[in-house]
Design a protein around this motif. Structure first.
Motif, PDB file in Angstrom:
ATOM      1  N   LEU A 138     -35.819 -60.487  38.073  1.00 31.02           N
ATOM      2  CA  LEU A 138     -35.388 -59.006  38.480  1.00 31.02           C
ATOM      3  C   LEU A 138     -33.894 -59.144  39.492  1.00 31.02           C
ATOM      4  CD1 LEU A 138     -38.472 -56.777  39.396  1.00 31.02           C
ATOM      5  CD2 LEU A 138     -36.730 -56.210  37.703  1.00 31.02           C
ATOM      6  N   ARG A 139     -33.815 -60.179  40.005  1.00 33.60           N
ATOM      7  CA  ARG A 139     -32.748 -60.506  40.891  1.00 33.60           C
ATOM      8  C   ARG A 139     -31.442 -60.147  40.049  1.00 33.60           C
ATOM      9  NH1 ARG A 139     -34.272 -64.634  46.566  1.00 33.60           N
ATOM     10  NH2 ARG A 139     -35.649 -63.246  47.184  1.00 33.60           N
ATOM     11  N   ILE A 140     -31.517 -60.891  38.842  1.00 42.15           N
ATOM     12  CA  ILE A 140     -30.794 -61.150  38.176  1.00 42.15           C
ATOM     13  C   ILE A 140     -30.241 -59.794  37.695  1.00 42.15           C
ATOM     14  CG2 ILE A 140     -29.883 -62.132  35.946  1.00 42.15           C
ATOM     15  CD1 ILE A 140     -31.523 -64.538  37.300  1.00 42.15           C
ATOM     16  N   ILE A 141     -31.158 -59.531  37.267  1.00 44.38           N
ATOM     17  CA  ILE A 141     -30.539 -57.413  36.877  1.00 44.38           C
ATOM     18  C   ILE A 141     -30.116 -57.183  37.830  1.00 44.38           C
ATOM     19  CG2 ILE A 141     -31.718 -55.707  35.832  1.00 44.38           C
ATOM     20  CD1 ILE A 141     -34.030 -57.817  34.401  1.00 44.38           C
ATOM     21  N   ILE A 142     -30.663 -56.796  39.097  1.00 43.06           N
ATOM     22  CA  ILE A 142     -29.962 -56.228  39.366  1.00 43.06           C
ATOM     23  C   ILE A 142     -29.348 -55.964  40.296  1.00 43.06           C
ATOM     24  CG2 ILE A 142     -30.278 -55.631  41.957  1.00 43.06           C
ATOM     25  CD1 ILE A 142     -33.916 -56.031  41.920  1.00 43.06           C
ATOM     26  N   LEU A 143     -28.753 -57.518  40.959  1.00 42.25           N
ATOM     27  CA  LEU A 143     -27.418 -57.669  40.913  1.00 42.25           C
ATOM     28  C   LEU A 143     -26.015 -57.034  40.044  1.00 42.25           C
ATOM     29  CD1 LEU A 143     -25.462 -60.108  42.554  1.00 42.25           C
ATOM     30  CD2 LEU A 143     -25.108 -61.101  40.039  1.00 42.25           C
ATOM     31  N   PRO A 144     -25.803 -57.185  39.044  1.00 36.67           N
ATOM     32  CA  PRO A 144     -24.659 -56.207  38.499  1.00 36.67           C
ATOM     33  C   PRO A 144     -25.180 -54.368  38.828  1.00 36.67           C
ATOM     34  CG  PRO A 144     -26.383 -56.762  37.002  1.00 36.67           C
ATOM     35  CD  PRO A 144     -27.040 -57.642  37.618  1.00 36.67           C
ATOM     36  N   ILE A 145     -25.973 -54.726  38.774  1.00 35.29           N
ATOM     37  CA  ILE A 145     -26.888 -52.633  39.388  1.00 35.29           C
ATOM     38  C   ILE A 145     -26.029 -52.779  41.225  1.00 35.29           C
ATOM     39  CG2 ILE A 145     -28.291 -51.249  39.986  1.00 35.29           C
ATOM     40  CD1 ILE A 145     -29.965 -52.133  37.829  1.00 35.29           C
ATOM     41  N   GLU A 146     -26.161 -53.546  42.180  1.00 37.02           N
ATOM     42  CA  GLU A 146     -25.813 -53.628  42.919  1.00 37.02           C
ATOM     43  C   GLU A 146     -24.336 -53.710  42.942  1.00 37.02           C
ATOM     44  OE1 GLU A 146     -27.440 -53.430  45.574  1.00 37.02           O
ATOM     45  OE2 GLU A 146     -29.328 -53.325  45.466  1.00 37.02           O
ATOM     46  N   ILE A 147     -23.811 -54.810  42.354  1.00 41.67           N
ATOM     47  CA  ILE A 147     -22.421 -54.720  42.553  1.00 41.67           C
ATOM     48  C   ILE A 147     -20.937 -53.119  42.147  1.00 41.67           C
ATOM     49  CG2 ILE A 147     -20.555 -55.779  41.730  1.00 41.67           C
ATOM     50  CD1 ILE A 147     -21.914 -58.177  41.598  1.00 41.67           C
ATOM     51  N   VAL A 148     -22.696 -52.808  41.143  1.00 44.63           N
ATOM     52  CA  VAL A 148     -21.767 -51.648  40.240  1.00 44.63           C
ATOM     53  C   VAL A 148     -22.137 -50.188  41.570  1.00 44.63           C
ATOM     54  CG1 VAL A 148     -22.217 -49.169  39.038  1.00 44.63           C
ATOM     55  CG2 VAL A 148     -21.992 -51.519  37.754  1.00 44.63           C
ATOM     56  N   GLY A 149     -22.777 -50.293  42.324  1.00 47.88           N
ATOM     57  CA  GLY A 149     -23.530 -49.243  43.210  1.00 47.88           C
ATOM     58  C   GLY A 149     -22.395 -49.528  44.532  1.00 47.88           C
ATOM     59  N   ILE A 150     -21.731 -50.741  44.539  1.00 47.24           N
ATOM     60  CA  ILE A 150     -20.889 -50.561  46.166  1.00 47.24           C
ATOM     61  C   ILE A 150     -20.115 -49.406  45.134  1.00 47.24           C
ATOM     62  CG2 ILE A 150     -18.643 -51.851  46.871  1.00 47.24           C
ATOM     63  CD1 ILE A 150     -20.580 -53.858  45.963  1.00 47.24           C
ATOM     64  N   PHE A 151     -19.179 -49.176  43.767  1.00 47.12           N
ATOM     65  CA  PHE A 151     -18.163 -48.641  43.715  1.00 47.12           C
ATOM     66  C   PHE A 151     -18.743 -47.344  43.510  1.00 47.12           C
ATOM     67  CE2 PHE A 151     -17.140 -52.642  43.143  1.00 47.12           C
ATOM     68  CZ  PHE A 151     -15.761 -52.390  43.085  1.00 47.12           C
ATOM     69  N   THR A 152     -20.083 -47.204  43.188  1.00 48.85           N
ATOM     70  CA  THR A 152     -20.740 -45.414  42.448  1.00 48.85           C
ATOM     71  C   THR A 152     -20.654 -44.856  43.827  1.00 48.85           C
ATOM     72  OG1 THR A 152     -22.347 -46.668  42.141  1.00 48.85           O
ATOM     73  CG2 THR A 152     -21.510 -45.831  40.765  1.00 48.85           C
ATOM     74  N   LYS A 153     -20.882 -45.488  44.682  1.00 53.56           N
ATOM     75  CA  LYS A 153     -20.867 -44.089  45.793  1.00 53.56           C
ATOM     76  C   LYS A 153     -19.341 -43.542  46.883  1.00 53.56           C
ATOM     77  CE  LYS A 153     -24.384 -47.248  47.659  1.00 53.56           C
ATOM     78  NZ  LYS A 153     -24.937 -48.412  48.675  1.00 53.56           N
ATOM     79  N   PRO A 154     -18.655 -44.178  46.681  1.00 55.63           N
ATOM     80  CA  PRO A 154     -17.268 -43.635  46.771  1.00 55.63           C
ATOM     81  C   PRO A 154     -17.016 -43.224  46.111  1.00 55.63           C
ATOM     82  CG  PRO A 154     -16.955 -46.324  46.567  1.00 55.63           C
ATOM     83  CD  PRO A 154     -18.289 -45.997  46.932  1.00 55.63           C
ATOM     84  N   PHE A 155     -17.246 -43.431  44.693  1.00 59.02           N
ATOM     85  CA  PHE A 155     -17.203 -42.742  43.858  1.00 59.02           C
ATOM     86  C   PHE A 155     -17.595 -41.234  44.172  1.00 59.02           C
ATOM     87  CE2 PHE A 155     -17.230 -41.332  38.457  1.00 59.02           C
ATOM     88  CZ  PHE A 155     -15.611 -41.124  38.486  1.00 59.02           C
ATOM     89  N   SER A 156     -18.903 -41.063  43.818  1.00 55.32           N
ATOM     90  CA  SER A 156     -19.929 -39.735  44.074  1.00 55.32           C
ATOM     91  C   SER A 156     -19.115 -39.034  45.295  1.00 55.32           C
ATOM     92  CB  SER A 156     -21.270 -40.029  44.355  1.00 55.32           C
ATOM     93  OG  SER A 156     -21.400 -40.469  45.829  1.00 55.32           O
ATOM     94  N   LEU A 157     -18.813 -39.605  46.323  1.00 59.27           N
ATOM     95  CA  LEU A 157     -17.880 -38.357  47.344  1.00 59.27           C
ATOM     96  C   LEU A 157     -16.678 -38.055  47.099  1.00 59.27           C
ATOM     97  CD1 LEU A 157     -17.916 -40.979  50.100  1.00 59.27           C
ATOM     98  CD2 LEU A 157     -19.288 -39.003  50.036  1.00 59.27           C
ATOM     99  N   MET A 158     -15.527 -38.782  45.888  1.00 55.99           N
ATOM    100  CA  MET A 158     -14.814 -38.414  45.420  1.00 55.99           C
ATOM    101  C   MET A 158     -14.882 -37.189  44.682  1.00 55.99           C
ATOM    102  SD  MET A 158     -12.028 -40.780  42.623  1.00 55.99           S
ATOM    103  CE  MET A 158     -12.842 -40.450  40.895  1.00 55.99           C
ATOM    104  N   ILE A 159     -15.599 -38.082  43.194  1.00 58.15           N
ATOM    105  CA  ILE A 159     -15.821 -36.652  42.810  1.00 58.15           C
ATOM    106  C   ILE A 159     -16.875 -34.891  43.136  1.00 58.15           C
ATOM    107  CG2 ILE A 159     -17.347 -35.916  40.635  1.00 58.15           C
ATOM    108  CD1 ILE A 159     -15.233 -37.509  40.012  1.00 58.15           C
ATOM    109  N   ARG A 160     -17.734 -35.841  44.215  1.00 57.03           N
ATOM    110  CA  ARG A 160     -18.715 -34.363  44.413  1.00 57.03           C
ATOM    111  C   ARG A 160     -17.156 -33.130  45.478  1.00 57.03           C
ATOM    112  NH1 ARG A 160     -21.272 -36.603  47.196  1.00 57.03           N
ATOM    113  NH2 ARG A 160     -23.189 -37.223  46.591  1.00 57.03           N
ATOM    114  N   LEU A 161     -16.974 -33.472  46.138  1.00 55.99           N
ATOM    115  CA  LEU A 161     -15.755 -32.761  46.402  1.00 55.99           C
ATOM    116  C   LEU A 161     -14.951 -31.887  46.468  1.00 55.99           C
ATOM    117  CD1 LEU A 161     -15.138 -31.665  50.135  1.00 55.99           C
ATOM    118  CD2 LEU A 161     -13.078 -33.835  49.803  1.00 55.99           C
ATOM    119  N   PHE A 162     -14.248 -32.839  45.217  1.00 56.28           N
ATOM    120  CA  PHE A 162     -13.292 -31.750  44.229  1.00 56.28           C
ATOM    121  C   PHE A 162     -13.937 -31.502  43.665  1.00 56.28           C
ATOM    122  CE2 PHE A 162     -12.966 -32.422  39.538  1.00 56.28           C
ATOM    123  CZ  PHE A 162     -11.025 -32.465  39.415  1.00 56.28           C
TER     124      PHE A 162
END
Lengths: 344, 164
Positions: A247-271
């Motif tokens: 599972l760790r191997i599957i989670i790894l890419p999700i977690e890495i994408v998560g690093i970027f989706t968090k600020p991305f959601s901030l950007m989109i939400r306010l805009f």
């Protein structure tokens, strides 16, 4: 005559509803009784521009030209006022052509960096002047005597500052580490709030509804979060503890994408929130021109007024949401997990 | 499409301006404000805890006073009791002594009386014997012709010599 009535009505409605100023259509089109295009009108009002368009009376456009700053390797630095272009829809000046407020070089192989002081930049500067004049003034009062009861502006802003400290920073980041992040959280909160409110003024610029602005703010949160990330934060991303190996191997890419989706959601939400608010208010007013009757005006006013009050609330809500989520991301990055260590 | 594509110029200015705002407000506004707020909170907290402490102290002081008063009262009672008992003691001692003295005086008086009585009795005896002798002598000297005269004579002598 009909056109004139239309504009007089329009302008008075705008000021009553204290929404962003709307001047129906562009000057080129009015003369030729062209079909009213609400979409284009709205886009014009929520987009950045090289000039500050205040209002139109008849065929007269009342604008303030803003400085255009262009840089290219071939032509070097060029600074001039935007009224050097006869119009911003389709015209040319010197080496440059402007096409719907976008400036390019005549020679298509030359790339021009456009760092003009646009309407949004001016609006940001206005908000900065407001921020400085308010917070430097009240800071001076705090510095003179920290023990006296707050007064005037100070007593208006103090509860907000204390709220950000106690209910956002202390609660989410933690008693030990919140201090370092306070300046960022306070600045981001008041910057967004002030710009949201300025955007609601008649003829105001849509600063926080511009993706470049929200992107910049989100990038700050992104950088601060990841620079603050402790060993545990990174371990959680790259080798999630307490999870079976496959599972760790599957989670790894999700977690890495998560690093970027968090600020991305901030950007989109306010805009999206701010832009959507502006679009809705403008749409209600555009109804008058779509139906070509003033009888729809009371409906437009009622809904526009309602939306304007809603937007006043959204202005502070979105500032709060952005600040809270930034604090949560930072909090997750600096959190100490004592109890987790037993598992791995 | 332009709406969701960040413009380079605005991104550039926003970054520059925001960094400057962050630095200037951070240094000249948030720092003194946070410091003042923390200081004010600390002072208020200190004042509250000091007031609480003073209250506690006051209570303790009052309790101390009460205890002291109680102690003083007990002391006074004890002193009074002591005084009473020692007074009683002195009185009883004095009484005992007086009784003893009186007894002693009575005793000596009684002894004196006995001595005097004995002396007086001895003297009476002596006098009686002397008188008897004298009467006998005088009787012998008389002419004892008749009984009548003898009797008269005895009567006469007896009258003459009043016992003591």
């Amino acid at each position: 005559m009909q056109t004139l009535t239309k504009y007089i009505l329009l302008i008075s409605f705008l000021f009553i509803t204290t929404t962003s100023i709307l001047s129906a259509g562009d000057n080129k089109k009015e003369n030729s009784e062209e079909e009213f295009d609400a979409g284009e009108l709205i886009m014009h009002h929520i987009s950045d521009s090289h000039e500050w368009h205040w209002f139109d009376i008849g065929d007269e456009r009342y604008i303030t030209p803003l400085p255009v700053i262009l840089y290219s390797k071939e032509y070097g630095l060029d600074i001039f006022l935007s009224n050097k272009f006869p119009n911003l829809v389709e015209s040319e000046y010197s080496h440059y052509v402007v096409h719907h407020d976008k400036i390019h070089a005549k020679d298509e192989t030359v790339h021009v960096w456009d760092i003009s002081i646009t309407k949004n930049v001016v609006s940001i500067l206005v908000s900065v002047i407001l921020l400085f004049s308010i917070f430097l003034t009240i800071a001076a009062r705090y510095r003179r005597n920290p023990l006296v009861a707050p007064k005037g502006l100070q007593s208006f802003f103090e509860p907000i500052i204390v709220f950000i400290r106690d209910d956002i920073a202390k609660k989410v980041i933690g008693e030990k580490k919140y201090r370092f992040y306070m300046p960022y959280l306070l600045t981001v909160f008041f910057f967004i709030w002030f710009n949201n409110l300025l955007g609601l003024l008649p003829a105001g610029a849509n600063v926080t509804g511009n993706i470049a602005v929200t992107m910049c703010l989100a990038l700050f949160t992104f950088i601060i979060t990841n620079l603050s990330g402790n060993a545990h934060y990174w371990k959680h991303i790259f080798w999630t503890p307490g999870v079976p190996l496959p599972l760790r191997i599957i989670i790894l890419p999700i977690e890495i994408v998560g690093i970027f989706t968090k600020p991305f959601s901030l950007m989109i939400r306010l805009f999206a929130n701010i832009t959507a608010g502006h679009i809705i208010i403008l749409s209600f007013i555009a109804l008058i021109f779509i139906f070509k009757t003033i009888f729809i005006a009371p409906v437009s006013i009622a809904f526009g007024l309602f939306m304007s009050f809603l937007e006043l609330f959204v202005a502070i809500l979105q500032a709060y949401v952005f600040t809270l989520l930034s604090a949560m991301y930072i909090g997750a990055a600096v959190e100490e997990h004592g109890h987790h260590d037993e598992h791995h | 499409m332009d709406l969701i594509l960040p413009g380079f110029g605005l991104l550039f200015w926003q970054t520059v301006i925001f960094v400057l705002v962050l630095i200037i407000l951070g240094r000249f506004a948030w720092k003194p404000i946070m410091k003042a707020l923390n200081e004010r909170e600390r002072v208020i907290e200190d004042a509250l805890s000091a007031a609480e402490k003073a209250k506690e102290e006051m209570k303790k002081l009052q309790a101390d006073n009460e205890a002291l008063l109680q102690q003083a009262r007990q002391e006074r009672d004890k002193i009074l009791k002591d005084a009473q008992s020692s007074a009683n003691h002195i009185i009883s001692e004095a009484r005992d002594k007086a009784t003893e003295e009186a007894n002693r005086i009575i005793e000596s008086a009684r002894a004196l009386i006995i001595t005097e009585k004995n002396a007086a009795l001895a003297e009476v005896k002596n006098t009686a014997s002397a008188l008897s002798l004298e009467i006998a002598e005088k009787l012998l000297k008389y002419n004892l012709s008749n009984d009548e005269s003898q009797k008269r004579l005895v009567q006469e002598y007896l009258k003459e010599s009043k016992l003591n």
